[in-house]
Design an enzyme around this catalytic site. Structure first.
Site, PDB file in Angstrom:
ATOM      1  N   HIS A  79       0.819  -1.210   0.000  1.00 41.92           N
ATOM      2  CA  HIS A  79       0.000   0.000   0.000  1.00 41.92           C
ATOM      3  C   HIS A  79       0.854   1.262   0.000  1.00 41.92           C
ATOM      4  CE1 HIS A  79       0.342   0.831   4.396  1.00 41.92           C
ATOM      5  NE2 HIS A  79       0.339  -0.482   4.534  1.00 41.92           N
ATOM      6  N   ASP A  84      -0.265   4.396   1.022  1.00 43.03           N
ATOM      7  CA  ASP A  84      -0.516   5.389   2.073  1.00 43.03           C
ATOM      8  C   ASP A  84       0.212   5.044   3.360  1.00 43.03           C
ATOM      9  OD1 ASP A  84      -2.285   3.191   2.457  1.00 43.03           O
ATOM     10  OD2 ASP A  84      -3.604   4.426   3.690  1.00 43.03           O
ATOM     11  N   GLU A 132      -5.008   1.829   2.620  1.00 41.68           N
ATOM     12  CA  GLU A 132      -4.979   0.679   3.534  1.00 41.68           C
ATOM     13  C   GLU A 132      -5.093   1.105   4.988  1.00 41.68           C
ATOM     14  OE1 GLU A 132      -3.375  -2.408   6.210  1.00 41.68           O
ATOM     15  OE2 GLU A 132      -2.629  -0.398   5.933  1.00 41.68           O
ATOM     16  N   GLU A 133      -4.456   2.210   5.319  1.00 42.95           N
ATOM     17  CA  GLU A 133      -4.428   2.630   6.727  1.00 42.95           C
ATOM     18  C   GLU A 133      -5.788   3.084   7.229  1.00 42.95           C
ATOM     19  OE1 GLU A 133      -2.096   1.896   8.543  1.00 42.95           O
ATOM     20  OE2 GLU A 133      -0.230   1.871   7.402  1.00 42.95           O
ATOM     21  N   ASP A 162       1.179 -10.270   0.874  1.00 44.71           N
ATOM     22  CA  ASP A 162       0.989  -8.890   1.318  1.00 44.71           C
ATOM     23  C   ASP A 162       1.871  -8.654   2.543  1.00 44.71           C
ATOM     24  OD1 ASP A 162      -0.050  -6.303   1.559  1.00 44.71           O
ATOM     25  OD2 ASP A 162      -2.059  -6.930   2.157  1.00 44.71           O
ATOM     26  N   HIS A 168       4.020   2.966  12.947  1.00 43.41           N
ATOM     27  CA  HIS A 168       2.986   3.904  13.399  1.00 43.41           C
ATOM     28  C   HIS A 168       3.496   4.717  14.608  1.00 43.41           C
ATOM     29  CE1 HIS A 168      -0.668   1.655  11.449  1.00 43.41           C
ATOM     30  NE2 HIS A 168       0.410   1.593  10.721  1.00 43.41           N
TER      31      HIS A 168
END
Ligand SMILES: *[C@@H]1O[C@H](CO)[C@@H](O)[C@H](O)[C@H]1NC(C)=O
Ligand SMILES: *[C@@H]1O[C@H](CO)[C@@H](O)[C@H](O)[C@H]1NC(C)=O
Ligand SMILES: *[C@@H]1O[C@H](CO)[C@@H](O)[C@H](O)[C@H]1NC(C)=O
Ligand SMILES: *[C@@H]1O[C@H](CO)[C@@H](O)[C@H](O)[C@H]1NC(C)=O
Ligand SMILES: [Zn+2]
Length: 532
Positions: A142, A144, A209-210, A236, A492
């Site tokens: 992904h 993002d 995705e986030e 993934d 994160h």
């Protein structure tokens, strides 16, 4: 086997288990069912010859090595942040599109590659194989990232991609721009070296995705479904190589996640006619809701350890430990199923696991009260109170069971329960010696890092791949990112980073995987699973 020996081993196993607690992204090893046999991870397909159909070696010149790093850094500098579902940085997403064209000119100009934008910002690549009879596979990543503030205490600014001690810092260096850039960079190099795959494959890059992937991944799925495409396997993000995190293992363990937990976000609310605080009713909306929430916290869902996909985790771990010889058992001292049953049923063991948040997440469906809103004025009884609860659903539970549990635990019809969002745990993908995707990922990893122990695992977070479950029964969540203790918290969090060596390793991983996937079928193993 003596009781003392047994206890000693149980204690050692426990220590290993608990030392994994630091990991937030990935939970530990898993197997599909409680089995009476051990998968022999040291033998099987690792010992038999694989016919190579393609053999292009990863030799790049200094300019290309420089280019590889520059491409990656530029990807990090583009602020493709998803602040919320309604607030994506769409200009950064458009910027990322033009950047990809510039960074990978061969991919975009090759007649073997078809590229399309999906939902304006997501990407789908189809790389045609020379043997159309071979079923294609899909690589996912992904674009993002979650927000990162310049004012947080990063050692280097989060969108600078600056280097320190051999590491590139920045939001997305791990989640998920390194696999994303790694797979495209590998394809770029392979095409430059004249490679034509035999087995066709797709690359899907979601842009949200986030924030659940409802625009990106879901639309990619829609496009593929309309074309009737099915995949031999899907790879993934999700889990990693743990190095020095599993104490007791000499080497690193690569965990290929074969499933992920389900999730339910519930809104609890209580309404009442408004009244003055001078003549309060016996119970207020806030009081009713607070005790409902408290009942949920006091009554966690029952532990399911040994009933879900982690049921075989100790078996695998036990075998791994034996393989690594770090506990020095003789060959006749395997963990037997009976020892494992003792472990599963040992209330003390489970209580220790429950006490730590991370191991607790392996054991049960977790309950987290995340928001509580009520009241507008200090002297007015609130006519409305609401709270949000997020439950992460263990693989042995269903969304329906979780809802029933919440309803009966609250046991108060005045509390209205609405589902904001919810989905069942994901099916468990195969990882036996006939599981093409699992074995190809494992083989590729061992080609690069022969000393790593490869085990199946459970991802306690969610990924875009969950939207693809109708397109393949074999979905794996893994990238060869090397994690040391403390690295999981960077995702994160602050100081997310990757070493330059690790990033190049990712490019090499995909460079090798694409070629390895050209084999028509897996080699047959001599001794696959054996009774102990
Ligand atoms: C859970 O375990 C990890 C790793 O052992 C440790 O760092 C953490 O502090 C533990 N948490 C609690 C609440 O004990
Ligand atoms: C692959 O490379 C190895 C070692 O470089 C060589 O021995 C082998 O013949 C090659 N195989 C193919 C199919 O090119
Ligand atoms: C959004 O992306 C644009 C273009 O890449 C960038 O200039 C801008 O600073 C970003 N905005 C935020 C809030 O990150
Ligand atoms: C794509 O962009 C167009 C034009 O800006 C817009 O109307 C459409 O809703 C967008 N589609 C998605 C899926 O975001
Ligand atoms: Zn991610």
């Amino acid at each position: 086997m003596t009781d003392t020996g047994r206890k000693l081993r149980i204690v050692k196993m426990l220590k290993i288990l608990l030392s994994c607690g630091a990991l937030t992204l990935v939970a530990l090893l898993t197997a599909a069912s409680l089995r009476t046999t051990f998968m022999d991870v040291s033998a099987g397909l690792e010992r038999v010859p694989w016919d190579k159909t393609c053999n292009i070696s990863f030799d790049i010149d200094p300019d290309q090595r420089q280019q590889l790093l520059e491409n990656f850094k530029e990807a990090i500098r583009i602020r493709t942040v998803s602040f919320s579902r309604a607030d994506l940085n769409t200009s950064a997403l458009r910027h990322f599109d033009s950047f990809l064209h510039k960074a990978f000119p061969t991919v975009f100009s090759s007649s073997q590659v078809k590229h399309e934008l999906v939902a304006n910002y997501s990407h789908l690549f189809w790389v045609q194989g020379s043997r159309p009879e071979l079923e294609p596979y899909l690589l996912l990543a992904h674009i993002d990232v979650v927000p990162a503030s310049e004012s947080d205490a990063w050692d280097l600014p989060p969108f600078s991609a600056e280097e320190k001690d051999g590491f590139i810092y920045g939001r997305g260096t791990v989640d998920d721009k390194s696999p994303l850039m790694g797979m495209l960079q590998a394809l770029e190099f392979l095409l430059l070296k004249g490679y034509t795959p035999q087995r066709g494959f797709y690359i899907g890059l979601g842009h949200d995705e986030e924030v659940m992937g409802n625009d990106g991944a879901l639309n990619i799925v829609r496009v593929l479904k309309a074309r009737g495409v099915k995949f031999l396997f899907i790879l993934d993000e999700g889990s990693v190589i743990m190095d020095g995190i599993l104490q007791g293992l000499d080497g690193a363990a690569a965990i290929i996640a074969t499933t992920e937990k389900g999730s339910a976000s519930l809104k609890l609310s209580v309404s009442m006619p408004p009244s003055h605080s001078s003549m309060p009713p016996r119970e207020t909306t806030i009081g009713i809701l607070a005790s409902a929430v408290k009942r949920l916290e006091d009554n966690p869902m029952k532990r399911l350890f040994g009933q879900g996909p982690e049921s075989g985790m100790l078996e695998h771990l036990a075998h791994t430990v034996k393989t690594m010889k770090c506990l020095n058992y003789g060959s006749d001292l395997h963990f037997t199923t009976s020892v494992l049953r003792v472990l599963f049923s040992n209330a003390l063991v489970i209580r220790v696991m429950e006490r730590n948040e991370t191991t607790n997440a392996l054991v049960r469906t977790t309950t987290a009260v995340t928001m509580f809103n009520a009241g507008v004025k200090h002297n007015v009884i609130a006519s409305y109170a609401e709270a949000f609860v997020n439950l992460r659903i263990h693989s042995a539970h269903s969304l329906k069971e979780v809802l029933e549990f919440v309803e009966s635990t609250i046991g108060d019809p005045r509390v209205k329960i609405d589902i904001v969002e919810g989905f069942d745990p994901l099916p468990i993908s195969p990882y036996d010696e006939t599981a093409f995707g699992y074995q190809l990922i494992k083989k590729t990893l061992l080609d690069l890092y022969p000393s790593v122990t490869v085990v199946p695992g459970l991802c306690i977070a969610n990924t875009d791949s969950r939207h693809f479950k109708d397109l393949s029964g074999a979905i794996y969540r893994f990238a060869p990112l090397w994690f040391k203790p403390g690295d999981a918290q960077r995702i994160h969090g602050i100081n997310e980073r990757i070493s330059k060596e690790n990033y190049e390793g990712l490019v090499r991983f995909f460079f090798t995987l694409l070629q390895n996937c050209d084999i028509k079928k897996l080699p047959a193993s001599h001794s696959s699973v054996h009774e102990l």
